[in-house]
Design a protein around this motif. Structure first.
Motif, PDB file in Angstrom:
ATOM      1  N   ILE A 123      47.022  40.134  27.030  1.00  0.00           N
ATOM      2  CA  ILE A 123      45.837  39.589  26.366  1.00  0.00           C
ATOM      3  C   ILE A 123      44.739  39.433  27.418  1.00  0.00           C
ATOM      4  CG2 ILE A 123      44.974  37.786  24.831  1.00  0.00           C
ATOM      5  CD1 ILE A 123      47.945  36.942  24.407  1.00  0.00           C
ATOM      6  N   HIS A 124      43.688  40.228  27.301  1.00  0.00           N
ATOM      7  CA  HIS A 124      42.640  40.233  28.325  1.00  0.00           C
ATOM      8  C   HIS A 124      41.822  38.948  28.307  1.00  0.00           C
ATOM      9  CE1 HIS A 124      39.187  40.730  25.577  1.00  0.00           C
ATOM     10  NE2 HIS A 124      39.931  41.592  24.897  1.00  0.00           N
ATOM     11  N   GLY A 125      41.163  38.677  29.431  1.00  0.00           N
ATOM     12  CA  GLY A 125      40.229  37.572  29.521  1.00  0.00           C
ATOM     13  C   GLY A 125      38.835  38.002  29.101  1.00  0.00           C
ATOM     14  N   TRP A 135      51.442  37.899  28.313  1.00  0.00           N
ATOM     15  CA  TRP A 135      50.777  37.794  29.609  1.00  0.00           C
ATOM     16  C   TRP A 135      49.276  37.755  29.348  1.00  0.00           C
ATOM     17  CZ3 TRP A 135      51.972  41.507  34.291  1.00  0.00           C
ATOM     18  CH2 TRP A 135      51.139  41.179  35.375  1.00  0.00           C
ATOM     19  N   GLY A 136      48.618  36.688  29.768  1.00  0.00           N
ATOM     20  CA  GLY A 136      47.176  36.586  29.608  1.00  0.00           C
ATOM     21  C   GLY A 136      46.518  36.065  30.859  1.00  0.00           C
ATOM     22  N   ASP A 137      45.266  36.454  31.080  1.00  0.00           N
ATOM     23  CA  ASP A 137      44.498  35.918  32.190  1.00  0.00           C
ATOM     24  C   ASP A 137      43.251  35.233  31.646  1.00  0.00           C
ATOM     25  OD1 ASP A 137      41.932  37.898  32.695  1.00  0.00           O
ATOM     26  OD2 ASP A 137      43.639  38.993  31.890  1.00  0.00           O
ATOM     27  N   SER A 138      42.858  34.139  32.301  1.00  0.00           N
ATOM     28  CA  SER A 138      41.648  33.412  31.944  1.00  0.00           C
ATOM     29  C   SER A 138      41.691  33.003  30.472  1.00  0.00           C
ATOM     30  CB  SER A 138      40.421  34.266  32.280  1.00  0.00           C
ATOM     31  OG  SER A 138      39.241  33.508  32.261  1.00  0.00           O
ATOM     32  N   ALA A 139      40.715  33.445  29.657  1.00  0.00           N
ATOM     33  CA  ALA A 139      40.756  33.124  28.231  1.00  0.00           C
ATOM     34  C   ALA A 139      42.030  33.650  27.586  1.00  0.00           C
ATOM     35  CB  ALA A 139      39.527  33.698  27.527  1.00  0.00           C
ATOM     36  N   GLY A 140      42.491  34.821  28.028  1.00  0.00           N
ATOM     37  CA  GLY A 140      43.746  35.362  27.515  1.00  0.00           C
ATOM     38  C   GLY A 140      44.940  34.523  27.886  1.00  0.00           C
ATOM     39  N   GLY A 141      44.853  33.824  29.028  1.00  0.00           N
ATOM     40  CA  GLY A 141      45.923  32.926  29.419  1.00  0.00           C
ATOM     41  C   GLY A 141      46.083  31.779  28.438  1.00  0.00           C
ATOM     42  N   PHE A 142      44.968  31.304  27.873  1.00  0.00           N
ATOM     43  CA  PHE A 142      45.055  30.256  26.862  1.00  0.00           C
ATOM     44  C   PHE A 142      45.857  30.743  25.659  1.00  0.00           C
ATOM     45  CE2 PHE A 142      43.378  28.404  22.918  1.00  0.00           C
ATOM     46  CZ  PHE A 142      43.666  27.066  23.132  1.00  0.00           C
ATOM     47  N   SER A 143      45.558  31.951  25.162  1.00  0.00           N
ATOM     48  CA  SER A 143      46.298  32.482  24.009  1.00  0.00           C
ATOM     49  C   SER A 143      47.767  32.673  24.344  1.00  0.00           C
ATOM     50  CB  SER A 143      45.682  33.811  23.556  1.00  0.00           C
ATOM     51  OG  SER A 143      44.399  33.625  22.999  1.00  0.00           O
ATOM     52  N   ALA A 144      48.052  33.151  25.563  1.00  0.00           N
ATOM     53  CA  ALA A 144      49.446  33.361  25.949  1.00  0.00           C
ATOM     54  C   ALA A 144      50.212  32.046  25.989  1.00  0.00           C
ATOM     55  CB  ALA A 144      49.514  34.055  27.309  1.00  0.00           C
ATOM     56  N   LEU A 145      49.601  31.007  26.541  1.00  0.00           N
ATOM     57  CA  LEU A 145      50.332  29.734  26.616  1.00  0.00           C
ATOM     58  C   LEU A 145      50.485  29.107  25.238  1.00  0.00           C
ATOM     59  CD1 LEU A 145      48.701  26.716  26.580  1.00  0.00           C
ATOM     60  CD2 LEU A 145      47.550  27.797  28.509  1.00  0.00           C
ATOM     61  N   ASP A 190      50.858  33.343  32.774  1.00  0.00           N
ATOM     62  CA  ASP A 190      49.530  32.748  32.612  1.00  0.00           C
ATOM     63  C   ASP A 190      48.813  32.796  33.946  1.00  0.00           C
ATOM     64  OD1 ASP A 190      47.295  31.145  32.198  1.00  0.00           O
ATOM     65  OD2 ASP A 190      48.427  29.278  32.104  1.00  0.00           O
ATOM     66  N   ASP A 191      47.828  33.698  34.063  1.00  0.00           N
ATOM     67  CA  ASP A 191      47.031  33.795  35.279  1.00  0.00           C
ATOM     68  C   ASP A 191      45.710  33.067  35.086  1.00  0.00           C
ATOM     69  OD1 ASP A 191      48.874  35.284  36.699  1.00  0.00           O
ATOM     70  OD2 ASP A 191      48.031  37.215  36.108  1.00  0.00           O
ATOM     71  N   PHE A 192      45.510  31.989  35.850  1.00  0.00           N
ATOM     72  CA  PHE A 192      44.276  31.190  35.859  1.00  0.00           C
ATOM     73  C   PHE A 192      43.722  30.951  34.455  1.00  0.00           C
ATOM     74  CE2 PHE A 192      43.623  35.509  37.469  1.00  0.00           C
ATOM     75  CZ  PHE A 192      42.695  36.070  36.588  1.00  0.00           C
ATOM     76  N   GLY A 193      44.623  30.626  33.535  1.00  0.00           N
ATOM     77  CA  GLY A 193      44.223  30.417  32.147  1.00  0.00           C
ATOM     78  C   GLY A 193      43.645  29.035  31.914  1.00  0.00           C
ATOM     79  N   ALA A 194      42.741  28.960  30.958  1.00  0.00           N
ATOM     80  CA  ALA A 194      42.201  27.664  30.538  1.00  0.00           C
ATOM     81  C   ALA A 194      43.249  26.945  29.701  1.00  0.00           C
ATOM     82  CB  ALA A 194      40.925  27.876  29.726  1.00  0.00           C
ATOM     83  N   SER A 195      43.458  25.664  29.988  1.00  0.00           N
ATOM     84  CA  SER A 195      44.399  24.898  29.171  1.00  0.00           C
ATOM     85  C   SER A 195      43.785  23.609  28.635  1.00  0.00           C
ATOM     86  CB  SER A 195      45.660  24.558  29.981  1.00  0.00           C
ATOM     87  OG  SER A 195      45.350  23.730  31.087  1.00  0.00           O
TER      88      SER A 195
END
Length: 331
Positions: free
Chosen positions: A100-102, A192-202, A233-238
């Protein structure tokens, strides 16, 4: 910038930076063609207006490695499509990585997954935070060679974290509903998501099959599990309270973590730079603490000197992430 010592301090100190930078999250390392797609069989489908994505004709992959492009996983919005990269048919169904892209919930594209550069990535010259636009993406070639399938998904870019997470859950349900057709193992899905995508992944990891604001029956396959068995989760917003605008409490992941049934949260691998001026490191520290209190297996790797979307993630985090996935899925 300084390391954030507490959630409250992080929110106060980061609010101004987040308000200015949220629109500029996650640019793209992109490549004109995918190394995984070269020499492969490619099929494309499109959703018909007003029809369910699950009812649309779907391609059936052949025995060789293949790329199924622009598969509609829902029909609410034209953005709800994914590219599915499949390994050659093996003796067993393939584990699946959903990427999931950021992009700050306003930019980015599934094609960014073709931009893996690994150790060849060079750091940009010093400059404002917004100038760092590299992104950590999976290595398609290596994943396919090892027998993984990979789905790269687009989602609604409406600056709405909830809509993006709803789309992520719809994509998981679509892929699990069609697991047999695509030769996927429905019991080995990773997000696997980074940044904004990290939020969806978590969110995928901590809500699993619970019905929450992140579940929209209009997106199809509502009776199919949206659980994943691993999260990167790479540097995702939580902590959405750090973002511009007022977000309902129901959109924050921490209440779901605290109320999760024992054993229901999958293993997490989290990575974050300690010089991130867009999403503070404290987001990941708080996430790790909450997961640990809930009894989940989780690790946090802090990259000294790394900023948001820093090339250091591409240079240093691919092999540890692959090892994490291999360990969880017994590859």
């Amino acid at each position: 910038m300084s390391v954030f010592a507490s959630p409250a301090a992080a929110r106060r100190k980061a609010s101004a930076a987040l308000a200015a930078a949220a629109m500029l999250l996650a640019g793209a390392c992109s490549s004109p063609s995918s190394p995984a797609a070269q020499g492969s069989n490619t099929a494309s489908t499109s959703a018909n207006a007003g029809t369910s994505a699950s009812a649309s004709p779907l391609p059936t992959p052949g025995p060789a490695a293949s790329t199924l492009s622009d598969l509609p996983y829902a029909a609410l919005d034209p953005a709800e499509q994914l590219d599915l990269y499949l390994p050659a048919a093996g003796a067993h169904p393939a584990p699946l990585l959903i990427w999931i892209h950021g992009g700050g919930w306003r930019t980015g594209d599934k094609s960014q997954i073709t931009g893996f550069a690994g150790s060849a990535v060079k750091a940009p010259p010093p400059g404002p935070c917004r100038d760092i636009v590299e992104v950590q993406v999976p290595n398609l070639t290596e994943l396919l060679a090892k027998g993984y399938a990979v789905a790269a998904m687009n989602y609604r870019l409406t600056q709405d974290p909830m809509a993006a997470a709803q789309d992520a859950k719809a994509a998981v349900r679509f892929l699990r509903a069609n697991a047999q057709r695509f030769r996927l193992d429905p019991n080995r899905f990773a997000a696997w998501g980074d940044s904004a995508g990290g939020f969806s992944a978590l969110i995928l990891g901590v809500t699993a099959d619970r019905r929450t604001v992140f579940d929209d029956p209009r997106l199809g396959n509502a009776d199919v599990s949206a659980a994943v068995q691993a999260v990167v989760d790479d540097f995702g917003a939580s902590e959405l309270t750090d973002l511009p605008g007022l977000r309902p409490a129901a959109e924050n992941p921490f209440p779901y973590i605290a109320s999760a049934k024992p054993g229901s949260i999958p293993p997490f691998r989290i990575a974050h730079g300690d010089h991130d001026c867009v999403v503070p490191l404290q987001h990941s520290r708080d996430l790790l603490a909450a997961l640990t209190r809930a009894g989940a297996t989780a690790t946090l790797t802090v990259l000294p000197g790394a900023g948001h979307e820093d090339p250091a993630f591409m240079r240093t985090q691919w092999q540890p992430t692959l090892a994490f996935l291999d360990r969880v899925f017994h590859m």
